[in-house]
Design an enzyme around this catalytic site. Sequence first.
Site, PDB file in Angstrom:
ATOM      1  N   ASP A 215      -7.054   1.369  21.914  1.00 25.92           N
ATOM      2  CA  ASP A 215      -7.444   0.294  22.822  1.00 25.92           C
ATOM      3  C   ASP A 215      -8.260   0.872  23.973  1.00 25.92           C
ATOM      4  O   ASP A 215      -7.801   0.979  25.110  1.00 25.92           O
ATOM      5  CB  ASP A 215      -6.234  -0.490  23.334  1.00 25.92           C
ATOM      6  CG  ASP A 215      -5.646  -1.381  22.259  1.00 25.92           C
ATOM      7  OD1 ASP A 215      -6.148  -1.357  21.124  1.00 25.92           O
ATOM      8  OD2 ASP A 215      -4.682  -2.101  22.571  1.00 25.92           O
TER       9      ASP A 215
ATOM     10  N   HIS B 140       5.410  -6.964  22.061  1.00 28.49           N
ATOM     11  CA  HIS B 140       5.311  -6.072  20.889  1.00 28.49           C
ATOM     12  C   HIS B 140       6.666  -5.563  20.407  1.00 28.49           C
ATOM     13  O   HIS B 140       6.746  -4.563  19.692  1.00 28.49           O
ATOM     14  CB  HIS B 140       4.371  -4.895  21.170  1.00 28.49           C
ATOM     15  CG  HIS B 140       2.989  -5.317  21.584  1.00 28.49           C
ATOM     16  ND1 HIS B 140       2.082  -5.852  20.697  1.00 28.49           N
ATOM     17  CD2 HIS B 140       2.372  -5.312  22.797  1.00 28.49           C
ATOM     18  CE1 HIS B 140       0.963  -6.137  21.343  1.00 28.49           C
ATOM     19  NE2 HIS B 140       1.118  -5.828  22.603  1.00 28.49           N
TER      20      HIS B 140
ATOM     21  N   ASN C  58      -5.532  -1.650  18.078  1.00 26.97           N
ATOM     22  CA  ASN C  58      -5.887  -2.959  17.531  1.00 26.97           C
ATOM     23  C   ASN C  58      -7.189  -3.505  18.129  1.00 26.97           C
ATOM     24  O   ASN C  58      -7.912  -4.266  17.479  1.00 26.97           O
ATOM     25  CB  ASN C  58      -4.760  -3.968  17.701  1.00 26.97           C
ATOM     26  CG  ASN C  58      -4.300  -4.103  19.127  1.00 26.97           C
ATOM     27  OD1 ASN C  58      -3.962  -3.100  19.758  1.00 26.97           O
ATOM     28  ND2 ASN C  58      -4.278  -5.314  19.641  1.00 26.97           N
TER      29      ASN C  58
HETATM   30 FE   LIG Z   1      -2.992  -2.549  21.454  1.00 32.50          FE
END
Ligand SMILES: [Fe+2]
Length: 536
Positions: A254, A405, A311
């Site tokens: 990220d 998460h 991600n």
């Molecule tokens: Fe992430």
Amino acid sequence: MALALATTGTIAAAGSHRHCHCPLLVLLPLLLLLLVLQQLALPVDGSSGIPTTLDGPFPPTTRAFDRSLRQGSADVPLTDPRLAPRLDPPAPEQIALAASSDPTSVWVSWVTGRGRVGSHLTPLDPAAVRSEVLYGYRSTTIATAYPHVARGGAEVYSQLYPYPGLLNYTSGVLHHVRLRGLRPGARYYYRCGDASLSGGLSEERSFVTMPAPGPSSYPRRVAVVGDLGLTGNSTATVDHLARNDPSLILLVGDMVYANQYRTTGGKGASCFSCSFPDAPIRESYQPRWDGWGRFMEPITSKIPMMVIEGNHEIEPQGHGGAVTFASYLARFAVPSEESGSNTKFYYSFNAGGIHFIMLGAYVDYNRTSAQYSWLEKDLQRVDRRVTPWVVAAWHSPWYNSYSSHYQEFECMRQEMEQLLKLRYLLFHLDATQVHAYERMNRVFNYTLDPCGPVYITVGDGGNIEKIDIDHADDPGKCPSPGDNLPEFGGLCHLNFTSGPAKGKFCWDRQPEWSAFRESSFGHGILEVAPFTSNVF
Ligand SMILES: [Fe+2]
């Protein structure tokens, strides 16, 4: 009012006279994970001043967070002098270094030409400009005086959206050159670019190679950062990181948040559905990558930075989002071939007495996968007499007691944890995804285990998303199993089978495997000192 700049706490990972009755464990040097603010989160050991993780397990501790401070920070505009182009083509820009699998080799990467946005774009020709690095032991103002020249390759990538209202992008020329035959622990001076073109070479930069593999030499300081982004908070983190003068940087996914720039308008407002309501995929605004590369260049042109995908690097494009990770794969050099992985999604390298393993959470990690079998082979190749420390890093935490998460990557943990535990004592840097800091007690399969690895989440370099403050054990904050869906892999949520949370998805207090947690922005500093006592 700013959020806390850096993570907190000071710990050491090994005690001098503890015995762990695990098989296959060998001499263990003292490793200090110094997280950068000054407050000590743990009780202080009388002899060293720093408790070790073998002094634990430590009672779970949460540093209270003033919720009124939970403010986002806007993206730095591309017109900011730190992000805007400083030189005209063909001058190299976005210069970055990466370590190879051993200290005799270093990657140098840079960009020439300009990335462009529009509807009809012709990609630049990567063969139109050379990829060469001139280098040597001594500084010189005369480019021809460098004794060595290395040549490499170049590529371009495009980010294409065949949907109305979404902008296409094609990159500048991305160059990657590998220098070989370097001396460990030595300073080199270099210029990169195309010496045949007027203005085609960079100014001189320098770097120091990693120390030679061995149990008595370590990188002086390893900075660990994740979920960085390019906001005001990100710049504070990077400025702070630079002041800590690390010799190696791990950026564990990220990086830029280009995929949120146009959906949030650079303001941190979560409005993913309103910006592009007619497009099935979200546009990722690639010029942010170029701005980030320029912003990072003062550091990355001097200090090797090792990346692994998160991600926000997925960046789906094409029809239905069939093409992914184009920017990540094209922009970064990593020692994938050198470490036998042959993919940039996972790799390993040595730096002094540490063997670093960078794992991919967004490619197949199952026991039948290429990554799993590569990891088995990589671990078999590790000689603990040479690299007593094995540090593994990936983007998505296995152990995490925040609501955000929570148990999101249970499948990855269930597939890979046994392999890592049975063979090696590791430090896991689950650096990121969760936007906060958390350090675990030694744990295996959610059970305290003196032979288990230490997991550390270093979760927020300062990205556009706000910091995470809710814990899964806070009243009313236990997520439902459907709340945290991974962007890759399956769902493997579980209820605990023993202990105070037996039969439940969440604990009713901070779990015993969570040693310390704090919501803050920042980075971590990993320091390893040689230690000669026989620990095991
Ligand atoms: Fe992430």
